[in-house]
Structure formats: structure tokens, C-alpha cells
Design a protein around this motif. Sequence first.
Motif, PDB file in Angstrom:
ATOM      1  N   VAL A   7       0.656  -1.514  -0.200  1.00  0.00           N
ATOM      2  CA  VAL A   7      -0.549  -0.179   0.039  1.00  0.00           C
ATOM      3  C   VAL A   7       0.806   1.117   0.017  1.00  0.00           C
ATOM      4  O   VAL A   7       0.612   1.979  -0.328  1.00  0.00           O
ATOM      5  N   SER A   8       1.733   0.976   0.758  1.00  0.00           N
ATOM      6  CA  SER A   8       2.947   2.345   1.008  1.00  0.00           C
ATOM      7  C   SER A   8       3.477   2.377  -0.155  1.00  0.00           C
ATOM      8  O   SER A   8       3.978   3.706  -1.068  1.00  0.00           O
ATOM      9  N   PHE A   9       4.147   1.793  -1.230  1.00  0.00           N
ATOM     10  CA  PHE A   9       5.069   1.890  -2.216  1.00  0.00           C
ATOM     11  C   PHE A   9       3.459   1.975  -3.125  1.00  0.00           C
ATOM     12  O   PHE A   9       4.021   3.105  -3.773  1.00  0.00           O
ATOM     13  N   GLY A  10       2.611   1.999  -3.440  1.00  0.00           N
ATOM     14  CA  GLY A  10       1.570   1.972  -4.970  1.00  0.00           C
ATOM     15  C   GLY A  10       1.112   3.991  -3.928  1.00  0.00           C
ATOM     16  O   GLY A  10       1.169   4.337  -4.951  1.00  0.00           O
ATOM     17  N   CYS A  14       1.973   6.039  -6.799  1.00  0.00           N
ATOM     18  CA  CYS A  14       0.627   7.336  -7.340  1.00  0.00           C
ATOM     19  C   CYS A  14       1.304   8.357  -7.321  1.00  0.00           C
ATOM     20  O   CYS A  14       0.825   9.793  -7.874  1.00  0.00           O
ATOM     21  N   VAL A  15       1.715   9.399  -6.015  1.00  0.00           N
ATOM     22  CA  VAL A  15       2.139  10.545  -5.957  1.00  0.00           C
ATOM     23  C   VAL A  15       2.916  10.918  -6.627  1.00  0.00           C
ATOM     24  O   VAL A  15       2.701  12.008  -7.285  1.00  0.00           O
ATOM     25  N   THR A  16       3.803   9.860  -7.129  1.00  0.00           N
ATOM     26  CA  THR A  16       5.301  10.331  -7.712  1.00  0.00           C
ATOM     27  C   THR A  16       4.954  10.653  -9.248  1.00  0.00           C
ATOM     28  O   THR A  16       5.733  11.124  -9.796  1.00  0.00           O
ATOM     29  N   GLY A  17       4.246   9.461  -9.750  1.00  0.00           N
ATOM     30  CA  GLY A  17       3.110   9.961 -11.145  1.00  0.00           C
ATOM     31  C   GLY A  17       2.920  10.695 -11.547  1.00  0.00           C
ATOM     32  O   GLY A  17       2.711  12.169 -12.566  1.00  0.00           O
TER      33      GLY A  17
END
Length: 74
Positions: A7-10, A14-17
Motif C-alpha cells: 500500500v505504501s509503495f502503491g 501514484c503520488v510520484t506519477g
Amino acid sequence: MMRTRFVSFGFSFCVTGAAIAQFVWKDLLTERISLTSEVKHKFDALEARISTLESLKLQKKESAQDEGQVRVEV
């Protein structure tokens, strides 16, 4: 534990994208505005040159007609 990492990675992905997409969008918008402004400036310069040439052509025509009338009168 694994679920939290996924969840943290996802979420981070998403935020970086989204941040990268925002920068790219802003860059493309700036480039488009710059290109539009440059093309408008060049077309304005071209229009000014054409109008100058047209006015010179009209002046030459009028002077040629005036010379023709002077020759007929003499």
C-alpha cells in the motif's frame, strides 16, 4: 506487514506519477504558449513587410501613371 509495504509503495508510486505528470503538463503548456506567441510575432512581421511592399508598388504605379499623363499633355 507485506500489505502495508504494498500500500505504501502503491501510494508513493501514484503520488510520484502525479507530480511528474503535473511538471510535464506545465512544461507542454508553456511550450505551446511560447510557440503560439513566436508564430504570431513572425506573422505580424511578415504582414508588415507585405503591406510595405504593397504600398511601394502602389506608389510606383501612381508615379508611372503621372509620368504617362505628363507625356500626353506635352
